[in-house]
Write a protein that holds these residues in place. Structure first.
Motif, short mmCIF file in Angstrom:
data_model
loop_
_atom_site.label_atom_id
_atom_site.label_comp_id
_atom_site.label_asym_id
_atom_site.label_seq_id
_atom_site.Cartn_x
_atom_site.Cartn_y
_atom_site.Cartn_z
N GLY A 1 0.85 -1.03 0.17
CA GLY A 1 0.06 -0.11 0.11
C GLY A 1 0.80 1.28 0.07
N THR A 2 0.78 2.11 0.93
CA THR A 2 1.36 3.22 1.29
C THR A 2 2.81 3.19 2.02
OG1 THR A 2 0.29 4.07 2.97
CG2 THR A 2 -0.60 4.83 0.59
N THR A 3 2.95 1.77 2.34
CA THR A 3 4.23 1.72 2.90
C THR A 3 5.39 1.03 2.42
OG1 THR A 3 3.06 1.15 5.07
CG2 THR A 3 5.13 0.33 5.12
N LEU A 4 6.57 1.57 2.28
CA LEU A 4 7.63 0.94 1.52
C LEU A 4 8.80 0.60 2.51
CD1 LEU A 4 8.36 0.98 -1.48
CD2 LEU A 4 9.73 3.07 -1.02
N VAL A 5 9.44 -0.53 2.41
CA VAL A 5 10.25 -1.08 3.29
C VAL A 5 11.58 -1.34 2.51
CG1 VAL A 5 10.96 -2.85 4.84
CG2 VAL A 5 8.80 -2.16 4.87
N ILE A 6 12.72 -0.66 2.88
CA ILE A 6 14.02 -0.70 1.84
C ILE A 6 15.10 -1.43 2.91
CG2 ILE A 6 15.67 0.60 0.81
CD1 ILE A 6 13.55 2.67 0.17
N ILE A 7 15.61 -2.64 2.25
CA ILE A 7 16.59 -3.22 3.08
C ILE A 7 17.77 -2.83 2.36
CG2 ILE A 7 17.40 -5.36 3.91
CD1 ILE A 7 14.63 -6.48 3.92
N PRO A 8 18.68 -2.10 2.84
CA PRO A 8 19.93 -1.71 1.93
C PRO A 8 20.78 -2.73 2.02
CG PRO A 8 19.68 -0.71 4.25
CD PRO A 8 18.44 -1.39 4.09
N PRO A 9 21.74 -2.86 0.98
CA PRO A 9 22.80 -3.82 0.83
C PRO A 9 23.86 -3.66 1.69
CG PRO A 9 22.87 -2.44 -1.10
CD PRO A 9 21.77 -1.84 -0.13
N GLN A 10 24.43 -4.65 2.03
CA GLN A 10 25.78 -4.37 3.23
C GLN A 10 26.95 -3.91 2.07
OE1 GLN A 10 26.02 -4.75 6.48
NE2 GLN A 10 23.64 -4.79 6.17
N LYS A 11 26.99 -4.25 0.93
CA LYS A 11 27.92 -3.73 0.07
C LYS A 11 27.41 -3.29 -1.23
CE LYS A 11 31.73 -6.51 1.82
NZ LYS A 11 33.07 -7.44 1.35
N PRO A 12 26.87 -2.15 -1.36
CA PRO A 12 26.00 -1.66 -2.52
C PRO A 12 27.11 -1.52 -3.73
CG PRO A 12 25.86 -0.15 -0.79
CD PRO A 12 27.10 -0.96 -0.25
N LYS A 13 26.56 -2.01 -4.92
CA LYS A 13 27.00 -1.89 -6.15
C LYS A 13 27.14 -0.14 -6.22
CE LYS A 13 24.66 -5.66 -8.20
NZ LYS A 13 23.95 -6.29 -9.34
N THR A 14 28.15 0.02 -7.26
CA THR A 14 28.68 1.28 -7.24
C THR A 14 28.18 2.15 -8.50
OG1 THR A 14 30.78 0.81 -8.18
CG2 THR A 14 30.58 1.04 -5.98
N GLU A 15 27.64 1.52 -9.32
CA GLU A 15 27.20 2.09 -10.88
C GLU A 15 25.57 2.00 -10.79
OE1 GLU A 15 28.18 1.56 -15.28
OE2 GLU A 15 29.18 0.27 -14.00
N ALA A 16 25.00 3.11 -11.15
CA ALA A 16 23.60 3.48 -11.50
C ALA A 16 23.48 3.27 -12.87
CB ALA A 16 23.11 4.59 -10.85
N PRO A 17 22.58 2.66 -13.69
CA PRO A 17 22.69 2.45 -14.89
C PRO A 17 22.04 3.27 -15.64
CG PRO A 17 21.22 1.01 -13.90
CD PRO A 17 21.84 1.61 -12.88
N TYR A 18 22.36 3.70 -16.83
CA TYR A 18 21.78 4.77 -17.78
C TYR A 18 20.23 4.72 -17.91
CZ TYR A 18 20.66 7.37 -22.17
OH TYR A 18 19.99 8.27 -23.02
N GLU A 19 19.75 3.44 -18.12
CA GLU A 19 18.36 2.96 -18.55
C GLU A 19 17.34 3.55 -17.39
OE1 GLU A 19 17.09 -0.97 -17.80
OE2 GLU A 19 18.99 -1.53 -17.53
N PHE A 20 17.99 3.97 -16.01
CA PHE A 20 17.09 4.29 -15.17
C PHE A 20 17.21 5.78 -15.17
CE2 PHE A 20 17.63 -0.24 -13.48
CZ PHE A 20 16.13 -0.58 -14.07
#
Length: 418
Positions: A68-87
């Motif tokens: 619904g209107t609730t969003l749960v975000i579980i962050p990664p322990q080791k995030p990737k470092t590249e955000a893709p162009y398509e988004f």
């Protein structure tokens, strides 16, 4: 939907609830990357832009769960470092992940952003701030690579040449985990910046002065997840207030913070429109005879550029000559040609638009050129004689949750085509 159809001339009445702020939730979702544990966000609007930023976080390794209107975000322990162009090409707010990525991993690679074509919105102030924190910035072909270096990010004094909201937010996020204190001078004062700072402080951050021109951030070693409710969307609230006025209706706008829409309220009252603060929200009572006013868009607490197109639609109903001066975006008059198709009398000189009124708008086939321009055309269609067809609705869906359903609940004769 592909198109909206409106049969105008009906005064709107009833109650409408404002959704959570699009411009607040996007940086807050990005800031979840700073956390080492899950974050729960409440009153999240169902918007295409929210979906896009969530896809960016999932690509970076986060888990995103929506109920619904609730969003749960579980962050990664080791995030990737590249955000893709398509988004990133779809929405410039995706660029907000560069600050938290740099703070968490010391490295971030991201394409240059896209979004509405309302003028030049360079990211140079974002990069200037990150560079002042110790990041090495490399420019590629349509992309940016930022590296924190051997000793990580370090606090510094940063002066922004313009109070950019996005730059202020990116610097706050990066500085939250930097060593030492960061001072941002000529910072953006928007409520959305304050909401981001409150979120980070709830996670354990140390930020003072958010909402003023000087923001001080003392870096901490770790931020932990919390539950946070996003502020109401002040631009959506302003749009429904104008909807009540332009149709001569009577609308109660719920879930609105009156202080956040003061510049809009001031101009509505100056035009002779009745607006009352009630226990549950703001009530607007329209009429058929409005006074012309002048509006100059400015950074907060000035009149918001995101309300300029909607106010222009309303000005076509006002008696006399109204002048809008657009100081924020140089290409934010693209809706004028569409309003003129409906009978509006508008002339432009540089960054000034001169609106002669009142005119009886007539329904026509028009095209949304950007998010707020699309909202303005819908408002014009609501008061026009005959039928209006608005195409390129995907722009509107980026920023207004269930616009069709909310307007229908207020008595608008409006329907969509899939």
């Amino acid at each position: 939907m592909k198109k909206l159809y409106i049969r105008g001339g009906r005064p709107l009445s009833g109650t409408v609830r404002v959704s959570g702020s699009k411009n607040a939730v996007l940086p807050i979702i990005a800031a979840c990357l700073l956390s080492t544990s899950p974050c729960t966000l409440e009153d999240i609007p169902n918007l295409a832009d929210v979906d896009t930023i969530c896809l960016v976080l999932e690509h970076l390794g986060a888990q995103v769960k929506r109920d619904g209107t609730t969003l749960v975000i579980i962050p990664p322990q080791k995030p990737k470092t590249e955000a893709p162009y398509e988004f990133v090409r779809q929405m410039r707010a995706s660029f907000l992940v560069i600050g938290p990525l740099l703070a968490r991993t010391g490295l971030a690679s991201i394409s240059l952003p896209g979004g509405c074509a309302i003028g030049s919105r360079p990211v140079d102030l974002h990069l200037k701030g990150l560079h002042m924190l110790g990041a090495r910035i490399e420019h590629g072909y349509g992309s940016i690579r930022a590296e924190a270096g051997k000793y990580g990010l370090r606090g510094n004094r940063i002066y922004l040449d313009f109070p950019s909201v996005g730059a202020t937010e990116n610097i706050i996020m990066a500085a939250s985990l930097a060593e030492g204190q960061t001072v941002i001078e000529n910072a953006a004062e928007e409520p959305e910046v304050v909401d981001l700072a409150n979120f980070i402080c709830a996670m354990g951050g140390k930020i003072k002065g958010a909402g003023t021109k000087v923001v001080k951030i003392t870096g901490v070693r770790e931020l932990k997840g919390v539950t946070h409710t996003v502020i109401p969307d002040r631009i959506e609230a302003g749009t429904y207030l104008v909807a009540g006025a332009i149709t001569g209706g009577n609308i109660l706008v719920e879930n609105v913070i009156a202080d956040h829409v003061k510049p809009v309220l001031a101009k509505l009252l100056e035009m002779g429109i009745d607006v009352y603060e009630e226990q549950d929200g703001l009530r607007v009572i329209g009429r058929k005879d409005y006074r012309a006013v002048d509006v100059k868009t400015m950074p907060y607490p000035g009149f918001p550029t995101d309300m300029q197109p909607q106010m222009m639609a309303l000005m076509t109903c006002a008696r006399g000559t109204s002048i809008i001066t657009e100081t924020v975006f140089e290409n934010r008059f693209m809706h004028i040609s569409e309003l003129k198709r409906m009978g509006a009398r508008i002339k432009t000189v540089g960054r000034n638009a001169v609106i002669q009124g009142p005119v009886a708008l007539s329904g026509a086939s028009v095209k949304a050129t950007d998010l707020r321009a699309g909202a303005a055309l819908v408002l014009a269609g609501l008061c026009a004689e005959g039928n209006t067809e608005v195409s390129n609705i995907y722009h509107i869906e980026r920023g207004y949750e269930n616009l069709l359903g909310k307007l229908q609940s207020l008595g608008a004769d409006i329907w969509g085509q899939a």
